[in-house]
Design a protein around this motif. Structure first.
Motif, short mmCIF file in Angstrom:
data_model
loop_
_atom_site.label_atom_id
_atom_site.label_comp_id
_atom_site.label_asym_id
_atom_site.label_seq_id
_atom_site.Cartn_x
_atom_site.Cartn_y
_atom_site.Cartn_z
N VAL A 127 -98.60 -41.47 7.33
CA VAL A 127 -97.65 -41.38 6.22
C VAL A 127 -96.20 -41.39 6.69
CG1 VAL A 127 -99.32 -40.11 4.84
CG2 VAL A 127 -97.64 -38.84 6.20
N GLN A 128 -95.97 -41.45 8.00
CA GLN A 128 -94.59 -41.35 8.50
C GLN A 128 -93.68 -42.50 8.03
OE1 GLN A 128 -93.27 -38.54 9.88
NE2 GLN A 128 -95.31 -37.92 9.22
N PRO A 129 -94.18 -43.74 7.88
CA PRO A 129 -93.28 -44.79 7.39
C PRO A 129 -92.67 -44.49 6.02
CG PRO A 129 -95.24 -45.76 8.35
CD PRO A 129 -95.49 -44.29 8.29
N PHE A 130 -93.32 -43.65 5.23
CA PHE A 130 -92.83 -43.32 3.89
C PHE A 130 -91.83 -42.17 3.90
CE2 PHE A 130 -97.20 -44.92 3.54
CZ PHE A 130 -96.99 -46.03 2.75
N PHE A 131 -91.79 -41.41 4.98
CA PHE A 131 -90.94 -40.22 5.01
C PHE A 131 -89.94 -40.21 6.17
CE2 PHE A 131 -94.88 -38.87 2.89
CZ PHE A 131 -94.38 -38.27 1.76
N TRP A 132 -90.05 -41.16 7.09
CA TRP A 132 -89.26 -41.09 8.31
C TRP A 132 -87.78 -41.35 8.03
CZ3 TRP A 132 -90.76 -39.24 12.88
CH2 TRP A 132 -89.88 -39.38 13.96
N SER A 133 -86.95 -40.58 8.69
CA SER A 133 -85.49 -40.79 8.66
C SER A 133 -84.99 -40.68 10.10
CB SER A 133 -84.81 -39.75 7.77
OG SER A 133 -85.04 -38.44 8.25
N PRO A 134 -83.86 -41.33 10.41
CA PRO A 134 -83.36 -41.29 11.79
C PRO A 134 -83.13 -39.86 12.26
CG PRO A 134 -82.19 -42.94 10.50
CD PRO A 134 -83.02 -42.17 9.53
N VAL A 135 -83.53 -39.60 13.52
CA VAL A 135 -83.43 -38.26 14.10
C VAL A 135 -82.37 -38.29 15.19
CG1 VAL A 135 -84.66 -36.38 15.25
CG2 VAL A 135 -85.86 -37.86 13.62
N THR A 136 -81.39 -37.44 15.08
CA THR A 136 -80.36 -37.35 16.11
C THR A 136 -80.93 -36.65 17.34
OG1 THR A 136 -79.54 -35.20 15.35
CG2 THR A 136 -78.59 -37.18 14.33
N LEU A 137 -80.22 -36.80 18.44
CA LEU A 137 -80.66 -36.15 19.67
C LEU A 137 -80.69 -34.63 19.51
CD1 LEU A 137 -81.53 -36.71 22.57
CD2 LEU A 137 -79.12 -36.49 23.27
N ALA A 138 -79.70 -34.10 18.77
CA ALA A 138 -79.66 -32.65 18.54
C ALA A 138 -80.87 -32.18 17.73
CB ALA A 138 -78.36 -32.27 17.84
N ASP A 139 -81.21 -32.94 16.67
CA ASP A 139 -82.36 -32.57 15.86
C ASP A 139 -83.66 -32.69 16.65
OD1 ASP A 139 -80.89 -31.86 13.69
OD2 ASP A 139 -81.30 -33.67 12.52
N MET A 140 -83.76 -33.71 17.52
CA MET A 140 -84.96 -33.84 18.33
C MET A 140 -85.09 -32.66 19.28
SD MET A 140 -87.72 -35.42 18.95
CE MET A 140 -87.52 -36.99 18.09
N GLY A 141 -83.95 -32.18 19.79
CA GLY A 141 -83.98 -30.99 20.63
C GLY A 141 -84.46 -29.77 19.86
N ILE A 142 -84.01 -29.65 18.60
CA ILE A 142 -84.46 -28.52 17.77
C ILE A 142 -85.96 -28.62 17.51
CG2 ILE A 142 -84.27 -27.45 15.49
CD1 ILE A 142 -81.33 -28.29 15.48
N LEU A 143 -86.44 -29.83 17.20
CA LEU A 143 -87.87 -30.02 16.94
C LEU A 143 -88.70 -29.75 18.18
CD1 LEU A 143 -87.61 -33.21 14.72
CD2 LEU A 143 -88.43 -30.97 13.98
N ALA A 144 -88.19 -30.14 19.34
CA ALA A 144 -88.89 -29.81 20.59
C ALA A 144 -88.94 -28.30 20.78
CB ALA A 144 -88.22 -30.49 21.78
N GLY A 145 -87.82 -27.65 20.45
CA GLY A 145 -87.79 -26.19 20.54
C GLY A 145 -88.78 -25.55 19.59
#
Length: 308
Positions: free
Chosen positions: A215-233
């Motif tokens: 379902v990701q193609p329907f919900f995906w939005s660009p992720v900044t490097l900062a947000d990816m770091g938060i998600l990894a955290g």
């Protein structure tokens, strides 16, 4: 004979101290896990302004799957994905995914503190489901605790919904999350054998990640490097919370440690007030008291009694 008489008192004095330290460690680990989970929810609430809960859950479970695999490999566990009870693992992951997504969507629209308190109806729901599906019988005391918890939900939802002005159906999502969490707990009990311990930790995030992938193609939005770091955290801290609960439950009985997970309610309420300006009305405090009190009453009734 003399050796035995001299060592026995020492063993008797050391054993209670060791048991006490183990219990304190377990209490601390479970309370820490509650604090981590509340902080995670606060970070997720902040991120829902930019990303869909579906995307947040997808990336979070991906990181979680990676970190838990690293942890299990470092702990010397081999073949952590092999199981003879795959259908139960699939059902368990589906229940957890339902609980997570319901909570993520809820905190995007309603105050974090209220959503967290309502979600903690899950210990009472576990008791109710054990009656419906496991055939357990409950007396008037547990029935009273269940009624108190549900009354607490009504008290929390009523004034908070009027003040927040959110859609009424959104307030049902924490209840759905509580039901999903309760089912997850029941499934975890059925997968508590030693040979399923590692697969239970390893398979859960992988299944959730794969379920969300289509379902990701329907919900995906660009992720900044900062947000990816938060998600990894979030993936890392989710792994730490899960491991802390697992280790805590090994250090002391679950019946003793369960109330310490209510630290999540306290920390979520604090973050809600500090970062999101959540209201702390008298109705919210009363409802919290009823829900938490009902959960603690269930714990007190079901706790193991010492044998005479």
């Amino acid at each position: 004979m003399n050796c035995a008489t001299h060592t026995a008192p020492g063993a008797a004095s050391i054993a209670p101290e060791a048991a006490s330290r183990s219990m304190l460690a377990g209490m601390g680990l479970v309370a820490l896990a509650g604090c981590i989970l509340a902080t995670q929810d606060a970070a997720i609430k902040e991120m829902t302004a930019r990303h869909s809960p579906m995307q947040i859950a997808f990336v979070r479970y991906g990181w979680h799957a990676l970190f838990i695999a690293i942890f299990l490999r470092a702990a010397g566990r081999q073949e952590v994905y092999r199981t003879r009870r795959l259908p139960l693992h699939l059902a368990r992951a589906a229940l957890l995914l339902t609980a997570s997504l319901s909570m993520f969507v809820a905190i995007a629209h309603i105050p974090l503190s209220q959503a967290t308190v309502i979600q903690f109806l899950s210990p009472l729901v576990v008791t109710l489901l054990s009656v419906l599906f496991l055939g357990e019988r409950i007396g008037w005391r547990r029935t009273t605790a269940l009624c108190l918890g549900f009354c607490g939900v009504l008290v929390v939802i009523g004034p908070a919904r009027d003040g927040a002005g959110g859609p009424s159906l959104v307030w049902l999502l924490p209840l759905l999350s509580a039901c999903g969490s309760a089912g997850y707990v029941l499934m975890t009990r059925r997968l508590s054998s030693p040979d399923e311990a590692a697969p239970s930790m390893a398979l859960m995030p992988v299944i959730c990640f794969l379920a969300l992938l289509p379902v990701q193609p329907f919900f995906w939005s660009p992720v900044t490097l900062a947000d990816m770091g938060i998600l990894a955290g979030l993936g890392l801290t989710g792994t730490l919370a899960h491991v802390a609960i697992q280790l805590g439950m090994q250090a002391a009985p679950a019946s003793i440690l369960s109330p310490f997970l209510y630290s999540q309610v306290i920390v979520a309420s604090l973050w809600g007030v500090v970062f999101f300006g959540d209201p702390m009305s008298a109705g919210f405090v009363l409802g919290t008291f009823l829900i938490v009190g009902g959960g603690l009453a269930i714990w007190w009734i079901e706790r193991p009694r010492p044998t005479p």
